[in-house]
Design a protein around this motif. Structure first.
Motif, PDB file in Angstrom:
ATOM      1  N   GLY A  68      73.864  29.450  51.886  1.00 41.81           N
ATOM      2  CA  GLY A  68      73.614  28.215  52.624  1.00 41.81           C
ATOM      3  C   GLY A  68      72.185  27.737  52.481  1.00 41.81           C
ATOM      4  N   PHE A  69      71.372  28.528  51.776  1.00 40.93           N
ATOM      5  CA  PHE A  69      69.971  28.173  51.573  1.00 40.93           C
ATOM      6  C   PHE A  69      69.716  27.768  50.123  1.00 40.93           C
ATOM      7  CE2 PHE A  69      69.495  31.566  54.989  1.00 40.93           C
ATOM      8  CZ  PHE A  69      69.534  30.638  56.017  1.00 40.93           C
ATOM      9  N   MET A  70      70.764  27.329  49.428  1.00 42.78           N
ATOM     10  CA  MET A  70      70.646  26.966  48.025  1.00 42.78           C
ATOM     11  C   MET A  70      70.340  25.474  47.877  1.00 42.78           C
ATOM     12  SD  MET A  70      71.397  30.056  47.529  1.00 42.78           S
ATOM     13  CE  MET A  70      71.063  30.091  45.792  1.00 42.78           C
ATOM     14  N   ARG A  71      69.972  25.105  46.651  1.00 42.50           N
ATOM     15  CA  ARG A  71      69.741  23.701  46.353  1.00 42.50           C
ATOM     16  C   ARG A  71      71.072  22.957  46.219  1.00 42.50           C
ATOM     17  NH1 ARG A  71      65.289  25.498  41.924  1.00 42.50           N
ATOM     18  NH2 ARG A  71      66.886  27.095  41.692  1.00 42.50           N
TER      19      ARG A  71
ATOM     20  N   LEU B 125      68.757  23.543  61.166  1.00 46.94           N
ATOM     21  CA  LEU B 125      69.596  22.884  60.177  1.00 46.94           C
ATOM     22  C   LEU B 125      68.995  21.560  59.732  1.00 46.94           C
ATOM     23  CD1 LEU B 125      73.273  23.516  61.372  1.00 46.94           C
ATOM     24  CD2 LEU B 125      72.251  24.196  59.189  1.00 46.94           C
ATOM     25  N   GLU B 126      68.388  20.812  60.660  1.00 45.29           N
ATOM     26  CA  GLU B 126      67.785  19.521  60.318  1.00 45.29           C
ATOM     27  C   GLU B 126      66.660  19.701  59.287  1.00 45.29           C
ATOM     28  OE1 GLU B 126      66.394  15.721  62.839  1.00 45.29           O
ATOM     29  OE2 GLU B 126      65.138  17.492  63.155  1.00 45.29           O
ATOM     30  N   LYS B 127      65.804  20.674  59.537  1.00 44.65           N
ATOM     31  CA  LYS B 127      64.694  20.913  58.620  1.00 44.65           C
ATOM     32  C   LYS B 127      65.201  21.426  57.273  1.00 44.65           C
ATOM     33  CE  LYS B 127      61.214  23.027  60.497  1.00 44.65           C
ATOM     34  NZ  LYS B 127      60.311  24.124  60.948  1.00 44.65           N
ATOM     35  N   LEU B 128      66.192  22.314  57.321  1.00 42.22           N
ATOM     36  CA  LEU B 128      66.767  22.858  56.090  1.00 42.22           C
ATOM     37  C   LEU B 128      67.359  21.752  55.223  1.00 42.22           C
ATOM     38  CD1 LEU B 128      67.709  25.280  54.348  1.00 42.22           C
ATOM     39  CD2 LEU B 128      69.760  25.368  55.793  1.00 42.22           C
ATOM     40  N   GLU B 129      68.104  20.840  55.838  1.00 45.32           N
ATOM     41  CA  GLU B 129      68.717  19.761  55.059  1.00 45.32           C
ATOM     42  C   GLU B 129      67.672  18.812  54.490  1.00 45.32           C
ATOM     43  OE1 GLU B 129      71.780  19.559  54.001  1.00 45.32           O
ATOM     44  OE2 GLU B 129      72.110  21.479  54.987  1.00 45.32           O
TER      45      GLU B 129
ATOM     46  N   THR C 241      63.643  18.705  47.899  1.00 44.08           N
ATOM     47  CA  THR C 241      63.565  19.541  46.705  1.00 44.08           C
ATOM     48  C   THR C 241      64.184  18.842  45.504  1.00 44.08           C
ATOM     49  OG1 THR C 241      63.534  21.620  47.944  1.00 44.08           O
ATOM     50  CG2 THR C 241      64.358  21.722  45.686  1.00 44.08           C
ATOM     51  N   ALA C 242      65.325  18.196  45.713  1.00 42.38           N
ATOM     52  CA  ALA C 242      65.979  17.487  44.612  1.00 42.38           C
ATOM     53  C   ALA C 242      65.069  16.415  44.037  1.00 42.38           C
ATOM     54  CB  ALA C 242      67.296  16.880  45.098  1.00 42.38           C
ATOM     55  N   ILE C 243      64.345  15.697  44.889  1.00 44.97           N
ATOM     56  CA  ILE C 243      63.440  14.647  44.417  1.00 44.97           C
ATOM     57  C   ILE C 243      62.278  15.236  43.642  1.00 44.97           C
ATOM     58  CG2 ILE C 243      61.746  12.931  45.193  1.00 44.97           C
ATOM     59  CD1 ILE C 243      63.683  12.186  47.420  1.00 44.97           C
ATOM     60  N   VAL C 244      61.620  16.248  44.209  1.00 40.72           N
ATOM     61  CA  VAL C 244      60.442  16.829  43.553  1.00 40.72           C
ATOM     62  C   VAL C 244      60.824  17.484  42.231  1.00 40.72           C
ATOM     63  CG1 VAL C 244      58.648  18.583  43.754  1.00 40.72           C
ATOM     64  CG2 VAL C 244      59.169  17.106  45.704  1.00 40.72           C
ATOM     65  N   GLU C 245      61.933  18.218  42.221  1.00 35.15           N
ATOM     66  CA  GLU C 245      62.340  18.866  40.966  1.00 35.15           C
ATOM     67  C   GLU C 245      62.649  17.837  39.891  1.00 35.15           C
ATOM     68  OE1 GLU C 245      65.418  21.742  41.483  1.00 35.15           O
ATOM     69  OE2 GLU C 245      64.040  23.221  42.352  1.00 35.15           O
ATOM     70  N   ASP C 246      63.283  16.743  40.269  1.00 34.93           N
ATOM     71  CA  ASP C 246      63.627  15.707  39.287  1.00 34.93           C
ATOM     72  C   ASP C 246      62.381  14.979  38.790  1.00 34.93           C
ATOM     73  OD1 ASP C 246      65.647  14.014  37.912  1.00 34.93           O
ATOM     74  OD2 ASP C 246      64.800  12.453  39.191  1.00 34.93           O
TER      75      ASP C 246
END
Length: 374
Positions: free
Chosen positions: A55-58, A205-209, A215-220
């Motif tokens: 549950g802590f994956m990208r 959960l709010e912070k995790l999401e 992360t998706a934005i920075v990695e891209d």
């Protein structure tokens, strides 16, 4: 290192292990994948490879890893997110998060191994993992025997760690020789506890999401630049002005320093430091000076991470930090000299989320920071 000789040596050594079945916990990173492929060469169908979705994956990570390895390593995805959320939500201390993750992770693996009838576990522990753990810098979840933990009595399996004396660049050499897809070989390292330790401070959960989407934005946005690791972290945007540290950087421009309420891990000397996160706000005399700010601040305080603020607004609630490093062995790391326009572009995309009140860029090398925040 003679890579072919190393592979032959490891495969023959695993063949001699008197086991019924071995379970491989594969995360999709080069370490665990390479270990599992080596074990499969030795054991064939006596190896069971699983991807534990904590549950802590990208975003879409379990499926993308399974697809990448489809022709090389049959991989079963096991969804354990509810188990990990129940165990870890609400934790705030960095080391407590890592220890609780380790406990939950290996209890789950113990249950899976028992169900499959496996008496050995194959895992991708490498040299920096146990060096940092034994040195007290931070607990890597996959370090057990090196701490004197008897896995046979505690979890019901013994360990096979074929890469435990290698460093990351050596592991990648082995992976290339084994024909592991470049997507996996060049995949940036991802911590065992995943995004739980990038949702800095109290885990919700709010912070995790938010961290997952950031992360998706920075990695891209920072992909294809030859970086070793690049990601986002987030925490409550709660800080207070520090006069002493503001005076320490007055020669760099019209700047002030605030200290966040949350703390982050660092390394000073050979030991772990759990210290402050400093936010530098204002205008520097020249952009290149942001990469010198950390030295003026960390040498005068217990601050472990220094972040230069890129943008801010009057609503939101969470601060997002952009982190990027260049390194060979992950024991030390430098901050790449990224341009203002590039970073501002990334920051503006992150600010599209209503929860985000400010974005900054972490300018701290390792040491005195660690690459991760927790």
């Amino acid at each position: 290192m003679d890579v072919k000789a190393f592979i032959n040596q490891v495969v023959e050594a695993i063949k001699r292990v008197p086991l019924r079945c071995a379970l491989a916990a594969v995360s999709g990173g080069v370490d665990s994948t390479t270990s599992a492929v080596l074990a499969r060469l030795a054991l064939g169908d006596r190896l069971r490879a699983v991807f534990m979705d904590t549950g802590f994956m990208r975003i879409n990570e379990p499926q993308s890893v399974r697809d990448a390895l489809r022709d090389l390593l049959p991989l079963e995805i096991i969804d354990l997110s509810n188990e990990f959320y129940s165990s870890m939500m609400g934790l705030a201390d960095a080391e407590e998060k890592r220890l609780r993750f380790r406990e939950t992770f290996y209890n789950a693996l113990s249950r899976i191994a028992r169900d499959y009838g496996c008496d050995y576990l194959v895992q991708g522990t490498i040299a920096p993992d146990w060096i940092e753990t034994k040195g007290g810098i931070k607990t890597q979840h996959n370090v057990l025997e090196q701490l004197g933990i008897d896995t046979a009595s505690k979890y019901g399996f013994k360990l096979i760690e074929p890469l435990r004396e290698l460093y990351k660049d050596q592991v990648r050499e082995v992976a290339r020789e084994l024909g592991i897809p470049s997507l996996i070989i060049n995949r940036q390292p991802f911590p065992g506890p995943g995004l739980s330790i990038r949702a800095v401070g109290r885990l919700t959960l709010e912070k995790l999401e938010l961290v997952r989407r950031a992360t998706a934005i920075v990695e891209d946005e920072l992909s294809g630049m030859g970086l070793s690791q690049w990601f986002a972290a987030a925490w409550e945007d709660d800080s207070s002005f520090n006069d002493d540290l503001s005076r320490a950087i007055r020669n760099y421009g019209d700047l002030e320093v605030e200290l966040f309420r949350v703390r982050a891990t660092g390394v000073k000397g050979d030991s772990r430091e759990y210290g402050g996160i400093a936010l530098v706000r204002g205008h520097v005399k020249s952009w290149e000076l942001i990469y010198e700010l950390y030295d003026a601040i960390t040498t005068r305080s217990n601050v472990t991470h220094v972040i230069y603020e890129l943008t801010r607004r009057g609503r939101g609630g969470y601060f997002v930090s952009i982190r990027a490093v260049e390194t060979q062995d992950f024991m030390t790391a430098e901050v790449p000299r990224l341009g203002r326009e590039l970073l501002m572009g990334v920051a503006q995309k992150l600010m599209r989320y209503d929860e985000v009140s400010a974005v900054g860029f972490d300018v701290t090398p390792k040491p005195p920071a660690t690459i991760e925040y927790e």
